[in-house]
Enzyme design. Structure first.
Site, PDB file in Angstrom:
ATOM      1  N   ASP A  26      50.310  43.129  43.691  1.00 48.47           N
ATOM      2  CA  ASP A  26      49.401  44.207  43.303  1.00 48.47           C
ATOM      3  C   ASP A  26      50.065  45.543  43.622  1.00 48.47           C
ATOM      4  O   ASP A  26      50.663  45.730  44.685  1.00 48.47           O
ATOM      5  CB  ASP A  26      48.066  44.077  44.041  1.00 48.47           C
ATOM      6  CG  ASP A  26      46.977  44.936  43.403  1.00 48.47           C
ATOM      7  OD1 ASP A  26      46.036  44.353  42.828  1.00 48.47           O
ATOM      8  OD2 ASP A  26      47.073  46.183  43.473  1.00 48.47           O
ATOM      9  N   ILE A  27      49.934  46.494  42.713  1.00 51.48           N
ATOM     10  CA  ILE A  27      50.587  47.787  42.863  1.00 51.48           C
ATOM     11  C   ILE A  27      49.945  48.620  43.978  1.00 51.48           C
ATOM     12  O   ILE A  27      50.577  49.534  44.512  1.00 51.48           O
ATOM     13  CB  ILE A  27      50.544  48.538  41.505  1.00 51.48           C
ATOM     14  CG1 ILE A  27      51.628  49.586  41.424  1.00 51.48           C
ATOM     15  CG2 ILE A  27      49.174  49.149  41.240  1.00 51.48           C
ATOM     16  CD1 ILE A  27      51.823  50.158  40.028  1.00 51.48           C
ATOM     17  N   GLY A  88      33.693  46.458  40.709  1.00 52.32           N
ATOM     18  CA  GLY A  88      35.063  46.920  40.935  1.00 52.32           C
ATOM     19  C   GLY A  88      36.094  46.434  39.951  1.00 52.32           C
ATOM     20  O   GLY A  88      37.282  46.731  40.117  1.00 52.32           O
ATOM     21  N   GLN A  89      35.694  45.666  38.926  1.00 48.05           N
ATOM     22  CA  GLN A  89      36.712  45.241  37.959  1.00 48.05           C
ATOM     23  C   GLN A  89      37.168  46.441  37.141  1.00 48.05           C
ATOM     24  O   GLN A  89      36.342  47.201  36.609  1.00 48.05           O
ATOM     25  CB  GLN A  89      36.162  44.148  37.030  1.00 48.05           C
ATOM     26  CG  GLN A  89      37.244  43.557  36.120  1.00 48.05           C
ATOM     27  CD  GLN A  89      36.753  42.373  35.285  1.00 48.05           C
ATOM     28  OE1 GLN A  89      35.559  42.056  35.256  1.00 48.05           O
ATOM     29  NE2 GLN A  89      37.690  41.729  34.603  1.00 48.05           N
ATOM     30  N   HIS A  95      41.956  37.946  36.160  1.00 47.26           N
ATOM     31  CA  HIS A  95      43.024  37.815  37.163  1.00 47.26           C
ATOM     32  C   HIS A  95      42.414  37.448  38.496  1.00 47.26           C
ATOM     33  O   HIS A  95      41.331  37.905  38.853  1.00 47.26           O
ATOM     34  CB  HIS A  95      43.824  39.117  37.286  1.00 47.26           C
ATOM     35  CG  HIS A  95      42.974  40.329  37.510  1.00 47.26           C
ATOM     36  ND1 HIS A  95      42.318  40.965  36.482  1.00 47.26           N
ATOM     37  CD2 HIS A  95      42.641  40.989  38.644  1.00 47.26           C
ATOM     38  CE1 HIS A  95      41.631  41.983  36.972  1.00 47.26           C
ATOM     39  NE2 HIS A  95      41.800  42.025  38.283  1.00 47.26           N
ATOM     40  N   HIS A  97      42.781  37.762  42.508  1.00 46.53           N
ATOM     41  CA  HIS A  97      43.422  38.444  43.633  1.00 46.53           C
ATOM     42  C   HIS A  97      43.646  37.403  44.727  1.00 46.53           C
ATOM     43  O   HIS A  97      42.692  36.712  45.133  1.00 46.53           O
ATOM     44  CB  HIS A  97      42.503  39.523  44.212  1.00 46.53           C
ATOM     45  CG  HIS A  97      42.225  40.679  43.304  1.00 46.53           C
ATOM     46  ND1 HIS A  97      42.901  41.868  43.388  1.00 46.53           N
ATOM     47  CD2 HIS A  97      41.323  40.822  42.304  1.00 46.53           C
ATOM     48  CE1 HIS A  97      42.416  42.717  42.481  1.00 46.53           C
ATOM     49  NE2 HIS A  97      41.458  42.098  41.808  1.00 46.53           N
TER      50      HIS A  97
HETATM   51  P1  AMP Z   1      40.347  44.651  39.386  1.00 44.17           P
HETATM   52  O1  AMP Z   1      39.865  45.919  40.019  1.00 44.17           O
HETATM   53  O2  AMP Z   1      39.759  43.400  39.978  1.00 44.17           O
HETATM   54  O3  AMP Z   1      40.230  44.696  37.879  1.00 44.17           O
HETATM   55  O4  AMP Z   1      41.875  44.542  39.777  1.00 44.17           O
HETATM   56  C1  AMP Z   1      42.891  45.223  39.104  1.00 44.17           C
HETATM   57  C2  AMP Z   1      44.058  45.263  40.048  1.00 44.17           C
HETATM   58  O5  AMP Z   1      45.224  45.496  39.307  1.00 44.17           O
HETATM   59  C3  AMP Z   1      43.964  46.373  41.099  1.00 44.17           C
HETATM   60  O6  AMP Z   1      44.013  45.804  42.403  1.00 44.17           O
HETATM   61  C4  AMP Z   1      45.175  47.251  40.794  1.00 44.17           C
HETATM   62  O7  AMP Z   1      45.772  47.783  41.960  1.00 44.17           O
HETATM   63  C5  AMP Z   1      46.086  46.279  40.072  1.00 44.17           C
HETATM   64  N1  AMP Z   1      47.038  46.865  39.137  1.00 44.17           N
HETATM   65  C6  AMP Z   1      46.757  47.762  38.149  1.00 44.17           C
HETATM   66  N2  AMP Z   1      47.886  48.031  37.455  1.00 44.17           N
HETATM   67  C7  AMP Z   1      48.881  47.315  38.015  1.00 44.17           C
HETATM   68  C8  AMP Z   1      50.275  47.159  37.757  1.00 44.17           C
HETATM   69  N3  AMP Z   1      50.883  47.828  36.742  1.00 44.17           N
HETATM   70  N4  AMP Z   1      50.997  46.318  38.526  1.00 44.17           N
HETATM   71  C9  AMP Z   1      50.397  45.652  39.531  1.00 44.17           C
HETATM   72  N5  AMP Z   1      49.084  45.726  39.837  1.00 44.17           N
HETATM   73  C10 AMP Z   1      48.337  46.558  39.085  1.00 44.17           C
END
Ligand code: AMP
Length: 111
Positions: A26-27, A88-89, A95, A97
């Site tokens: 995760d970024i 929070g999505q 995906h 976590h």
């Molecule tokens: P959600 O809030 O459950 O939809 O999770 C989306 C997740 O994607 C968040 O934890 C972000 O930090 C992560 N994210 C968004 N863009 C990227 C990216 N380019 N590379 C890695 N993680 C990302």
């Protein structure tokens, strides 16, 4: 959006890939180990859709999450599928976590 990572159009720290799944860091990590396990198809926006449409793919994601927690941490992990903007999505490509390491137990969530 995660299809861009699958296509290598945006960079990611990829930790696992097969023909149906990709996993990367995760970024914006919320735990010492914070990985995302993602089906390559963008067909499913949340875990309920995936469970209905392709339960074997969901099972493969869960199995991969456990394998990665063992590889990157101590094998113990919290698995979260956010489903809906109000919880929070932010990315509507399903995906998982995978959170591992020392987590803040004051909350079941991570935000
Ligand atoms: P959600 O809030 O459950 O939809 O999770 C989306 C997740 O994607 C968040 O934890 C972000 O930090 C992560 N994210 C968004 N863009 C990227 C990216 N380019 N590379 C890695 N993680 C990302």
């Amino acid at each position: 959006m995660f299809e861009l990572i699958v296509a290598r159009e945006i960079p990611a720290d990829i930790v696992f890939e097969n023909d149906r799944i990709i996993a990367f860091k995760d970024i914006a990590p919320k735990a010492p180990v914070h990985l995302l396990v993602v089906p390559k198809t963008a067909e499913y926006s949340n875990v309920a859709e995936l469970a209905e449409g392709d339960p074997l793919l969901l099972a493969e994601i869960v199995t991969t999450a456990g394998d990665l927690a063992a590889e990157h941490s101590n094998g113990e992990y919290r698995l979260i599928f956010n489903s809906g903007a109000t919880v929070g999505q932010t990315v509507f490509h399903v995906h998982a976590h995978v959170l591992s390491g020392s987590l803040d137990e004051s909350s079941l969530g991570f935000q």
